[in-house]
Design a protein around this motif. Structure first.
Motif, mmCIF file in Angstrom:
data_model
loop_
_atom_site.group_PDB
_atom_site.id
_atom_site.type_symbol
_atom_site.label_atom_id
_atom_site.label_comp_id
_atom_site.label_asym_id
_atom_site.label_seq_id
_atom_site.Cartn_x
_atom_site.Cartn_y
_atom_site.Cartn_z
ATOM 1 N N SER A 9 0.821 -1.212 0.000
ATOM 2 C CA SER A 9 0.000 0.000 0.000
ATOM 3 C C SER A 9 0.858 1.267 0.000
ATOM 4 C CB SER A 9 -0.926 0.020 1.217
ATOM 5 O OG SER A 9 -1.848 -1.027 1.162
ATOM 6 N N VAL A 10 1.875 1.291 0.852
ATOM 7 C CA VAL A 10 2.752 2.468 0.930
ATOM 8 C C VAL A 10 3.537 2.616 -0.368
ATOM 9 C CG1 VAL A 10 4.745 3.480 2.122
ATOM 10 C CG2 VAL A 10 2.884 2.444 3.447
ATOM 11 N N ARG A 11 3.978 1.500 -0.915
ATOM 12 C CA ARG A 11 4.712 1.561 -2.185
ATOM 13 C C ARG A 11 3.846 2.186 -3.279
ATOM 14 N NH1 ARG A 11 6.183 -2.791 -6.602
ATOM 15 N NH2 ARG A 11 7.964 -1.743 -7.495
ATOM 16 N N TYR A 12 2.591 1.755 -3.350
ATOM 17 C CA TYR A 12 1.693 2.282 -4.369
ATOM 18 C C TYR A 12 1.368 3.754 -4.117
ATOM 19 C CZ TYR A 12 -2.508 3.130 -7.091
ATOM 20 O OH TYR A 12 -3.432 3.682 -7.951
ATOM 21 N N MET A 13 1.049 4.096 -2.864
ATOM 22 C CA MET A 13 0.619 5.476 -2.582
ATOM 23 C C MET A 13 1.731 6.484 -2.848
ATOM 24 S SD MET A 13 0.316 6.130 1.556
ATOM 25 C CE MET A 13 -0.669 4.712 1.873
ATOM 26 N N LEU A 14 2.990 6.086 -2.640
ATOM 27 C CA LEU A 14 4.116 6.996 -2.860
ATOM 28 C C LEU A 14 4.825 6.754 -4.187
ATOM 29 C CD1 LEU A 14 5.654 7.029 0.741
ATOM 30 C CD2 LEU A 14 4.148 8.725 -0.321
ATOM 31 N N LEU A 41 6.779 -7.884 -1.555
ATOM 32 C CA LEU A 41 5.792 -7.057 -2.258
ATOM 33 C C LEU A 41 4.854 -7.876 -3.148
ATOM 34 C CD1 LEU A 41 8.117 -4.068 -3.156
ATOM 35 C CD2 LEU A 41 6.249 -4.059 -1.481
ATOM 36 N N LYS A 42 5.136 -9.143 -3.303
ATOM 37 C CA LYS A 42 4.281 -10.005 -4.132
ATOM 38 C C LYS A 42 2.961 -10.293 -3.418
ATOM 39 C CE LYS A 42 7.642 -11.981 -7.095
ATOM 40 N NZ LYS A 42 7.395 -11.508 -8.420
ATOM 41 N N LYS A 43 1.969 -10.657 -4.182
ATOM 42 C CA LYS A 43 0.670 -11.065 -3.628
ATOM 43 C C LYS A 43 0.822 -12.423 -2.953
ATOM 44 C CE LYS A 43 -2.196 -7.884 -5.329
ATOM 45 N NZ LYS A 43 -3.151 -7.125 -4.598
ATOM 46 N N GLU A 44 -0.064 -12.687 -2.005
ATOM 47 C CA GLU A 44 -0.018 -13.941 -1.245
ATOM 48 C C GLU A 44 -0.161 -15.164 -2.141
ATOM 49 O OE1 GLU A 44 -1.895 -11.308 -0.385
ATOM 50 O OE2 GLU A 44 -0.872 -10.694 1.446
ATOM 51 N N THR A 45 -0.817 -15.021 -3.282
ATOM 52 C CA THR A 45 -1.050 -16.147 -4.183
ATOM 53 C C THR A 45 0.141 -16.446 -5.094
ATOM 54 O OG1 THR A 45 -2.113 -14.626 -5.731
ATOM 55 C CG2 THR A 45 -3.548 -15.830 -4.197
ATOM 56 N N ASP A 46 1.115 -15.553 -5.154
ATOM 57 C CA ASP A 46 2.288 -15.747 -6.000
ATOM 58 C C ASP A 46 3.203 -16.793 -5.379
ATOM 59 O OD1 ASP A 46 4.937 -15.287 -7.243
ATOM 60 O OD2 ASP A 46 3.889 -13.618 -8.209
ATOM 61 N N HIS A 47 3.809 -17.625 -6.188
ATOM 62 C CA HIS A 47 4.656 -18.699 -5.661
ATOM 63 C C HIS A 47 5.956 -18.176 -5.056
ATOM 64 C CE1 HIS A 47 6.528 -18.316 -9.631
ATOM 65 N NE2 HIS A 47 7.558 -18.964 -9.140
ATOM 66 N N ASP A 48 6.400 -16.972 -5.399
ATOM 67 C CA ASP A 48 7.621 -16.382 -4.835
ATOM 68 C C ASP A 48 7.354 -15.537 -3.597
ATOM 69 O OD1 ASP A 48 9.292 -17.511 -6.682
ATOM 70 O OD2 ASP A 48 9.334 -15.757 -8.004
ATOM 71 N N LEU A 140 -7.413 0.145 9.621
ATOM 72 C CA LEU A 140 -6.119 0.399 8.992
ATOM 73 C C LEU A 140 -6.238 0.365 7.468
ATOM 74 C CD1 LEU A 140 -3.119 0.986 9.310
ATOM 75 C CD2 LEU A 140 -2.729 -1.471 9.555
ATOM 76 N N ARG A 141 -7.015 -0.554 6.951
ATOM 77 C CA ARG A 141 -7.208 -0.653 5.502
ATOM 78 C C ARG A 141 -7.895 0.596 4.957
ATOM 79 N NH1 ARG A 141 -9.401 -5.428 5.444
ATOM 80 N NH2 ARG A 141 -7.424 -6.503 5.234
ATOM 81 N N TYR A 142 -8.939 1.057 5.652
ATOM 82 C CA TYR A 142 -9.612 2.298 5.232
ATOM 83 C C TYR A 142 -8.643 3.477 5.272
ATOM 84 C CZ TYR A 142 -14.431 0.540 5.068
ATOM 85 O OH TYR A 142 -15.582 -0.112 4.729
ATOM 86 N N PHE A 143 -7.808 3.530 6.301
ATOM 87 C CA PHE A 143 -6.849 4.624 6.406
ATOM 88 C C PHE A 143 -5.859 4.593 5.236
ATOM 89 C CE2 PHE A 143 -2.691 6.224 7.764
ATOM 90 C CZ PHE A 143 -3.024 7.545 7.980
ATOM 91 N N LEU A 144 -5.321 3.436 4.941
ATOM 92 C CA LEU A 144 -4.365 3.318 3.834
ATOM 93 C C LEU A 144 -5.014 3.698 2.498
ATOM 94 C CD1 LEU A 144 -2.608 0.004 4.900
ATOM 95 C CD2 LEU A 144 -1.544 2.262 4.805
ATOM 96 N N ASN A 145 -6.253 3.265 2.288
ATOM 97 C CA ASN A 145 -6.959 3.611 1.049
ATOM 98 C C ASN A 145 -7.225 5.109 0.969
ATOM 99 O OD1 ASN A 145 -6.982 0.926 0.292
ATOM 100 N ND2 ASN A 145 -9.065 0.548 0.992
ATOM 101 N N GLY A 146 -7.658 5.708 2.078
ATOM 102 C CA GLY A 146 -7.922 7.146 2.105
ATOM 103 C C GLY A 146 -6.659 7.962 1.910
ATOM 104 N N LEU A 147 -5.568 7.529 2.529
ATOM 105 C CA LEU A 147 -4.294 8.236 2.372
ATOM 106 C C LEU A 147 -3.796 8.143 0.932
ATOM 107 C CD1 LEU A 147 -2.158 9.872 3.864
ATOM 108 C CD2 LEU A 147 -1.032 7.722 4.476
ATOM 109 N N THR A 148 -4.020 7.007 0.307
ATOM 110 C CA THR A 148 -3.647 6.844 -1.099
ATOM 111 C C THR A 148 -4.438 7.818 -1.971
ATOM 112 O OG1 THR A 148 -3.076 4.522 -0.767
ATOM 113 C CG2 THR A 148 -3.538 5.210 -3.025
ATOM 114 N N ILE A 149 -5.728 7.927 -1.716
ATOM 115 C CA ILE A 149 -6.569 8.871 -2.468
ATOM 116 C C ILE A 149 -6.050 10.292 -2.272
ATOM 117 C CG2 ILE A 149 -8.872 9.925 -2.534
ATOM 118 C CD1 ILE A 149 -9.984 7.082 -1.921
ATOM 119 N N ARG A 150 -5.736 10.634 -1.037
ATOM 120 C CA ARG A 150 -5.270 11.992 -0.732
ATOM 121 C C ARG A 150 -3.935 12.297 -1.408
ATOM 122 N NH1 ARG A 150 -4.878 14.638 5.282
ATOM 123 N NH2 ARG A 150 -3.924 16.586 4.651
ATOM 124 N N LEU A 151 -2.997 11.373 -1.335
ATOM 125 C CA LEU A 151 -1.656 11.632 -1.865
ATOM 126 C C LEU A 151 -1.574 11.539 -3.383
ATOM 127 C CD1 LEU A 151 0.528 9.778 0.789
ATOM 128 C CD2 LEU A 151 0.121 12.237 0.578
#
Length: 159
Positions: A9-14, A41-48, A140-151
């Motif tokens: 989330s932080v990687r994407y927002m910044l 940084l990979k998704k949980e479903t990725d084999h790596d 926390l998820r709502y906060f990260l999403n809102g901060l991403t929208i703001r930034l």
């Protein structure tokens, strides 16, 4: 909440590169490789995929504070907690982005989530205080999403 979700989330927002993410962790005194960061940084479903531990997350959050605000030699380096929970993550994100209560309430409103000032303050209290409240994953998820929208200047969520 998964530490990996917060990293992504932080990687994407910044809009940070893998190398920048590694440098942020190193600002707090922990050396990690780019390959490790890529796996975190990979998704949980990725084999790596590899799970990011609390030590790395603590260093990342402290490094984020230094990255955003600069390192002040007059103030002690924030401690890296053994166990990172949502309350600690929210508190360190608040410090890194220099947010006041009113800023945080506005951020939650961007994702159409209402939180009162007393509810928010309860999350920042010390454990054991009579008004302490655990920060849930959803908050926390709502906060990260809102901060991403703001930034990133994205349009606010609509129902």
């Amino acid at each position: 909440m998964l530490n990996n979700y917060v990293l992504r989330s932080v990687r994407y927002m910044l809009d940070l590169s893998d190398a920048q993410m590694v440098k942020i962790v190193e600002l707090a005194g922990l050396t990690v490789t780019k390959e490790e960061m890529v796996k975190w940084l990979k998704k949980e479903t990725d084999h790596d995929y590899a799970e990011c531990n609390d030590n790395v997350m603590g260093h990342f959050l402290n490094g984020l504070i230094f990255h955003r605000r600069g390192k002040d030699e007059n103030h002690p380096v924030p401690e890296v907690e053994e166990r990172i929970n949502n309350n600690i993550m929210l508190k360190k994100l608040r410090v890194a982005f220099e947010l006041k209560d009113t800023d945080m309430i506005e951020i939650f409103q961007l994702v159409d989530f209402r939180v009162s000032k007393p509810e928010l303050n309860a999350v920042f209290r010390k454990p054991g205080h009579k008004n302490y409240r655990n920060c849930g994953d959803q908050l926390l998820r709502y906060f990260l999403n809102g901060l991403t929208i703001r930034l990133r200047g994205l349009p606010p969520a609509t129902k």
